[in-house]
Every structure is written in C-alpha cells, then in structure tokens.
Design a protein around this motif. Structure first.
Motif, short mmCIF file in Angstrom:
data_model
loop_
_atom_site.label_atom_id
_atom_site.label_comp_id
_atom_site.label_asym_id
_atom_site.label_seq_id
_atom_site.Cartn_x
_atom_site.Cartn_y
_atom_site.Cartn_z
N LEU A 59 -3.01 1.35 -9.32
CA LEU A 59 -2.85 1.60 -10.67
C LEU A 59 -1.60 1.14 -11.32
O LEU A 59 -0.50 1.91 -10.79
CB LEU A 59 -3.08 3.06 -10.69
CG LEU A 59 -2.86 3.73 -12.34
CD1 LEU A 59 -4.39 3.18 -12.77
CD2 LEU A 59 -3.13 5.15 -12.12
N ARG A 77 -7.24 0.90 -5.76
CA ARG A 77 -6.14 1.13 -4.93
C ARG A 77 -4.80 0.90 -5.50
O ARG A 77 -3.68 1.46 -5.07
CB ARG A 77 -6.22 -0.20 -3.56
CG ARG A 77 -7.55 0.23 -2.81
CD ARG A 77 -7.75 -1.22 -1.95
NE ARG A 77 -6.81 -1.56 -0.98
CZ ARG A 77 -6.66 -2.63 -0.61
NH1 ARG A 77 -7.56 -3.77 -0.78
NH2 ARG A 77 -5.76 -2.77 0.37
N THR A 130 -3.48 6.42 -3.75
CA THR A 130 -3.27 5.17 -4.87
C THR A 130 -1.91 4.91 -4.90
O THR A 130 -0.97 5.54 -4.87
CB THR A 130 -3.66 5.87 -6.20
OG1 THR A 130 -4.95 6.25 -6.17
CG2 THR A 130 -3.77 4.81 -7.42
N THR A 131 -1.72 3.59 -4.83
CA THR A 131 -0.46 2.80 -5.06
C THR A 131 -0.20 2.78 -6.58
O THR A 131 -1.13 2.40 -7.45
CB THR A 131 -0.50 1.53 -4.61
OG1 THR A 131 -0.62 1.42 -2.98
CG2 THR A 131 0.80 0.75 -4.95
N THR A 174 -9.83 -3.35 -7.52
CA THR A 174 -8.82 -3.02 -6.66
C THR A 174 -7.88 -2.54 -7.53
O THR A 174 -6.80 -1.56 -7.14
CB THR A 174 -8.54 -4.09 -5.69
OG1 THR A 174 -9.85 -4.62 -5.12
CG2 THR A 174 -7.40 -3.98 -4.86
N LEU A 182 -2.64 11.63 -7.57
CA LEU A 182 -3.14 10.36 -7.31
C LEU A 182 -2.59 9.57 -5.96
O LEU A 182 -3.16 9.18 -5.27
CB LEU A 182 -3.14 9.39 -8.59
CG LEU A 182 -3.79 9.72 -9.68
CD1 LEU A 182 -3.24 8.69 -10.90
CD2 LEU A 182 -5.31 9.61 -9.50
N ARG A 183 -1.19 9.69 -5.93
CA ARG A 183 -0.47 9.21 -4.92
C ARG A 183 -0.93 9.86 -3.59
O ARG A 183 -1.09 9.29 -2.72
CB ARG A 183 1.10 9.11 -5.07
CG ARG A 183 1.56 8.20 -5.96
CD ARG A 183 3.12 8.04 -5.81
NE ARG A 183 3.51 7.47 -4.56
CZ ARG A 183 4.59 7.59 -3.99
NH1 ARG A 183 5.42 8.27 -4.23
NH2 ARG A 183 4.82 6.93 -2.78
N ARG A 205 -11.68 4.04 -9.08
CA ARG A 205 -11.25 4.20 -7.70
C ARG A 205 -10.37 3.03 -7.23
O ARG A 205 -10.60 2.48 -6.09
CB ARG A 205 -12.09 4.47 -6.65
CG ARG A 205 -12.92 5.81 -6.90
CD ARG A 205 -13.85 5.80 -5.61
NE ARG A 205 -14.44 7.37 -6.27
CZ ARG A 205 -15.69 8.00 -5.36
NH1 ARG A 205 -16.18 6.94 -4.53
NH2 ARG A 205 -16.14 8.91 -5.60
N VAL A 213 -8.80 5.46 -13.20
CA VAL A 213 -8.80 6.21 -12.10
C VAL A 213 -10.10 6.17 -11.40
O VAL A 213 -10.79 6.31 -10.15
CB VAL A 213 -8.17 7.47 -12.00
CG1 VAL A 213 -8.61 8.44 -10.89
CG2 VAL A 213 -6.55 7.56 -12.21
N GLU A 246 0.94 -1.34 0.01
CA GLU A 246 -0.02 0.16 -0.08
C GLU A 246 0.90 1.45 0.04
O GLU A 246 1.70 1.44 0.73
CB GLU A 246 -0.89 0.06 1.21
CG GLU A 246 -2.13 1.01 1.11
CD GLU A 246 -3.22 0.36 0.73
OE1 GLU A 246 -3.93 0.75 -0.18
OE2 GLU A 246 -3.82 -0.90 1.15
#
Length: 300
Positions: free
Chosen positions: A168, A166, A197-198, A88, A192-193, A164, A161, A36
């Motif tokens: 990308l 977790r 977002t990973t 995810t 995004l990070r 949504r 994106v 994560e």
C-alpha cells in the motif's frame, strides 16, 4: 547443504529515470526496493520527485529509463501486466477527493473488487474487511460528500485496501489531519501491517517518519538513499541536502547522550510520550540522580 532460495523485493525500481514532457529529469538512476512486511517513509523537499517515484512504483507512470520489477520480473505495461501490478500494489493519492467518486462509501470501496470481476459475495467480504480495517464500518451507507476530511482519507484508503494489495503506497496521508485524525489513521495502518500489508508513505513529517517507519528513503539532489530510519534521519549532511529538519527524537537522544544519560546502545525516545515513560522508569540509573539530571536538562 542446500542454498536458501533467493528472495526478491515485492516491487522494485531499478536504475529508474523519468522526465515530464519538455522538462528536465525528475528522477535519474533510482534504485528503490520495497521488501515484504516493511514500513517505509519516503522523504524529500517539495519538487524532489516523491510523487513521481510513487507513481512509477504503482504503474501510474512508466519509467523513461530503467525498469520496474514485480517479484523479480519486469512489469509489462499491457492490460495483463498492469492488472497484475495493481492487484499487488495500490496507490492512495494525497487528496481523497481525487480518488472518491461513488455516491456512498460502500459503493466506492466496492468499485475495485467489482472491476476485477469477483463474485458479489467476495466483493461484500472485501468491502467489510476494508471498512473494519479503517474503522469506518458505520460509514458504509454515508454519502461521500457528507464525510469529514479525515473520514474521506480513510474511505480512500479503504478502497485501496479492498483490493488486498501486498503493498500500500500513500502520498502524504496525514496532511490536513488534526492530531486525533492522525492517531486514528496510524492505528488503522498498524492493523494493516499486522495483517501483512507492506506500507510506503511519502511525508514531510520527519517526526512521524522516525516514530512510524522501519526504513527511510530520502530524496536529495544527489539521488535516493535508503536505510534504517533512525540512521538516515541522524545524518545531518543528508538532511541538509534534502532540506529536512532533524527529528525531535534525534535531537533529544543527542542531548541525553551528551549528558551521559543514554548509552550508545540505549533505546532512543522517539516521541514526547516515549520520553515521559523513560523518565518515569528512571531508565538512566538511580531515580534520584536521573531526575536531578532531567531537571538540569529542562533548564538548559
């Protein structure tokens, strides 16, 4: 004292292998955890298996051996299992024209959320959030065939994106972009990070990897090695095996250390802009002697 609850990577390949029909193994025994909140650069020569690995990680291909885990549980390749995985983990392919298909940007970005059966109001919210994250709100009604290449790249990412995810995953997202386009994309990825977002990025650009990533995953004939990006991209044997060149920042740091201008625990400049700021600050000691040494380096 209560032991902390064990944490699993968001998504993870465990001893994964894959071969295309009638072909040799592309990947074998690959362990690749994606934790994560990380930014991970996947590097390797052409044909090393980067795209295959990304497709295994996102469920586009099924492991021939080993397994894919999501939150510590093995992924089931049925409709329910793949829907859970793809809400995810989202993959953005290298060529945006392979991903964009709707008449307008807004329609394209809305496709995934609509396909999930979400209410119209929720779909509109997700589309707006994705367009804002990629800085393309003004393009919502633009026909996709009238977009520039860089705009098509960002529109394709916005479509992912909007789900949504977790995690990308992107295959060579900066390929074909000019320097300005790359900077705009990196700014979008930074947003995004910051939102949690990973991001996993396959790239040939070792300078980009060193600048952008927290961790690297390097594919070579010996398999996959993962670790801190600066550590792996300073390993000359690994770079040679993977047919990658040494990053500019790593070479500069070695030169500075060889001249006593950077301590072993000093912060390494990773870009020309980092080096400019470092010089301006006189980071290696008294400004006069530092600048004299810098001039000496410049003439070598």
């Amino acid at each position: 004292m209560t032991s902390p609850t064990p944490t699993h990577p968001v998504v993870e390949l465990v001893k994964a292998g894959f071969a295309y029909e009638d072909g040799p193994a592309v990947l074998s025994g690959v362990d690749f955890p994606v934790a994560e909140g990380r930014a991970i650069a996947l590097l390797g020569r052409n044909g090393s298996g980067k795209t295959t690995l990304l497709r295994l990680l996102s469920g586009g291909l099924r492991c021939g051996s080993g397994s894919l885990l999501l939150d510590g549980a093995e992924v089931a390749y049925d409709r329910k299992g793949l829907t859970r995985l793809r809400t995810t983990v989202q993959l953005v392919v290298q060529d945006p024209d392979d991903q964009l298909f709707a008449a307008s940007v807004g329609q394209d970005v809305s496709f995934g959320p609509t396909n999930l059966g979400l209410p119209e109001e929720e779909v509109r919210l997700r589309v707006r959030e994705a367009l804002e994250a990629l800085d393309i709100v003004a393009l919502e009604d633009r026909p996709t065939h009238l977009l520039s290449y860089g705009q098509r790249k960002r529109a394709a990412i916005a479509g992912a994106v909007a789900m949504r995810p977790r995690v990308l995953i992107m295959d060579e997202p900066t390929a074909g972009l000019d320097p300005h386009g790359q900077e705009r994309l990196l700014d979008a990825l930074a947003r995004l990070r910051e939102a949690g977002t990973t991001v996993v990025m396959a790239t040939h650009d070792v300078d980009l990897a060193l600048r952008w990533a927290d961790e690297a995953a390097v594919l070579s004939p010996a398999g996959l090695r993962t670790g801190p990006v600066a550590e792996l991209l300073a390993d000359d044997d690994l770079l040679a095996a993977a047919r990658l060149r040494r990053p500019w920042g790593t070479s500069v740091a070695r030169l500075l250390r060889a001249h006593g201008l950077l301590g072993a625990d000093g912060v390494e400049p990773r870009t020309p802009e980092d080096l400019d700021a470092w010089v301006a600050a006189g980071a290696a000691g008294p400004r006069r002697s530092f600048r004299g040494s810098a001039r000496a380096l410049a003439t070598e």
